[in-house]
Design an enzyme around this catalytic site. Structure first.
Site, PDB file in Angstrom:
ATOM      1  CG  ASN A  10      -1.863  -1.036   1.415  1.00  0.00           C
ATOM      2  OD1 ASN A  10      -2.313  -1.597   0.419  1.00  0.00           O
ATOM      3  ND2 ASN A  10      -2.220  -1.352   2.643  1.00  0.00           N
ATOM      4  CE  LYS A  39      -2.674  -5.344   8.992  1.00  0.00           C
ATOM      5  NZ  LYS A  39      -2.124  -4.259   9.825  1.00  0.00           N
ATOM      6  CB  ALA A  41       5.056  -3.927   1.270  1.00  0.00           C
ATOM      7  CG  LEU A 212       0.743 -10.239  24.920  1.00  0.00           C
ATOM      8  CD1 LEU A 212       1.343 -10.954  26.127  1.00  0.00           C
ATOM      9  CD2 LEU A 212      -0.765 -10.400  24.899  1.00  0.00           C
ATOM     10  NE  ARG A 215      -0.982  -6.330  28.388  1.00  0.00           N
ATOM     11  CZ  ARG A 215      -1.691  -7.386  28.017  1.00  0.00           C
ATOM     12  NH1 ARG A 215      -1.577  -8.520  28.676  1.00  0.00           N
ATOM     13  NH2 ARG A 215      -2.522  -7.308  26.997  1.00  0.00           N
ATOM     14  CG  ASP A 237       3.514   5.980  13.752  1.00  0.00           C
ATOM     15  OD1 ASP A 237       2.607   5.149  13.961  1.00  0.00           O
ATOM     16  OD2 ASP A 237       3.729   6.478  12.633  1.00  0.00           O
ATOM     17  CG  ASP A 243       2.960  -5.064   9.486  1.00  0.00           C
ATOM     18  OD1 ASP A 243       2.202  -6.027   9.726  1.00  0.00           O
ATOM     19  OD2 ASP A 243       2.568  -3.986   9.020  1.00  0.00           O
ATOM     20  N   GLY A 278       6.017   6.371  10.924  1.00  0.00           N
ATOM     21  CA  GLY A 278       5.907   5.583   9.698  1.00  0.00           C
ATOM     22  C   GLY A 278       5.981   4.091   9.966  1.00  0.00           C
TER      23      GLY A 278
HETATM   24  O1  RIB Z   1       0.210  -2.852   9.756  1.00  0.00           O
HETATM   25  C1  RIB Z   1       0.309  -1.547   9.285  1.00  0.00           C
HETATM   26  C2  RIB Z   1      -0.148  -1.475   7.853  1.00  0.00           C
HETATM   27  O2  RIB Z   1      -1.521  -1.788   7.793  1.00  0.00           O
HETATM   28  C3  RIB Z   1      -0.018  -0.118   7.219  1.00  0.00           C
HETATM   29  O3  RIB Z   1       1.217   0.086   6.626  1.00  0.00           O
HETATM   30  C4  RIB Z   1      -1.205  -0.067   6.266  1.00  0.00           C
HETATM   31  O4  RIB Z   1      -0.821  -0.028   4.918  1.00  0.00           O
HETATM   32  C5  RIB Z   1      -2.046  -1.293   6.582  1.00  0.00           C
HETATM   33  O5  RIB Z   1      -1.913  -2.281   5.652  1.00  0.00           O
END
Ligand code: RIB
Length: 293
Positions: A10, A39, A41, A212, A215, A237, A243, A278
């Site tokens: 995305n 997710k 990428a 978690l 946690r 952030d 991911d 980001g």
């Molecule tokens: O897990 C975060 C991702 O979820 C973001 O980068 C967004 O593109 C969504 O897919």
């Protein structure tokens, strides 16, 4: 030892705001920022930055968001031989990040939702690990897992975002990774978190990890349970932290690390990813992860 990530890509349009809007509410935020996400990428980039050889299979459109969506994958040296250009918009995620680092995300799947099992690599030769998430159509995930499992790859499946359990997919998963919300969606039953994770072992996976947040994480296998505290950070952030965990876990396992060490590295990497804005832009390198160990 190559990790194949079959997943979404995305462009993330992110706005920082004092807090997340309530339903029906408008909040005023900072300037919008467009950055690479998705997710699939994100996990591919996290794995590549952690030192693994990584290939990505997914789809983007021919539009103006394509370049930014693919920029992180290209920069991290991910093999894009199995990336397809489809006649659909590139996936777009609308991300709001609150002052405490929490986020809310809406995804317009676009080309990701048009991927079919026919787009999967014809051969899995050379791949040792497959990493999946829930941002592609179910039949793609199911077929990828079935073929990878039969070919002897280790299948890691991050069931995010939450969707209903698919028994065929779980039956071809070696390592399932979920957060507490996704665990509930998969129906892990009972009061006790460890017991709920154990329930899912009966569906096929040899390991279940529950992330978690602040946690840490819990992982259960047939023989052991590992509770890892979170690496302490002040979050800026949290987008892409899960991911990062999944990508680094796959990378560490693919590079021969035992499960406890791989989980430890994944936890550190996920925490470090929360300290910068980001998703892919915030992910740590192998050197940074090693320095924080
Ligand atoms: O897990 C975060 C991702 O979820 C973001 O980068 C967004 O593109 C969504 O897919």
């Amino acid at each position: 030892m190559t990790v194949l990530v079959v997943g979404s890509v995305n462009a993330d349009v992110t706005v920082r705001a004092p807090r997340l809007p309530a339903p029906g509410e408008t909040v005023l935020g900072d300037d919008a920022r467009v950055s690479p996400g998705g997710k699939g990428a994100n996990q591919a980039v996290a794995a590549a930055l952690a030192g693994a050889s990584v290939a990505f299979c997914g789809a983007a459109g021919p539009d103006s968001f394509r370049a930014v969506a693919l920029s992180g994958l290209t920069r991290a040296g991910v093999n894009l031989e199995h990336l397809h250009e489809l006649n659909a918009p590139t996936g777009l995620a609308l991300v709001t990040v609150a002052a405490d680092g929490e986020n809310a995300i809406t995804v317009a799947s676009g080309a990701n939702a048009r991927l079919t099992p026919l787009h999967l690599p014809a051969s899995l030769d050379g791949f040792t690990h497959l990493l999946l998430q829930n941002e592609l159509p179910l039949d793609v995930n199911r077929e990828a897992a079935r073929r990878a499992y039969a070919a002897g790859l280790t299948v890691l499946y991050n069931a995010a975002p939450a969707r209903e359990v698919d028994p065929a997919l779980l039956a071809h998963t070696h390592h399932l990774i979920v957060n507490e919300h996704e665990l509930a969606a998969l129906g892990g039953k009972g009061e006790d978190l460890e017991k709920r994770a154990w329930t899912l072992l009966a569906c096929g996976p040899q390991a279940v990890t529950v992330t978690l947040g602040a946690r840490g994480s819990l992982t259960v296998t047939a023989h052991a349970a590992y509770r890892l505290p979170a690496h302490p950070v002040i979050p800026v952030d949290t987008t892409g932290a899960g991911d990062t965990f999944c990508g680094v876990l796959a990378a560490e396992l693919a590079q021969g690390q035992p499960l406890p060490a791989a989980l430890h590295a994944a936890g550190i990497a996920a925490a470090l990813a929360c300290t910068r804005p980001g998703a892919q832009d915030a992910m740590p390198s192998r050197t940074e992860i090693a320095a924080a160990r």
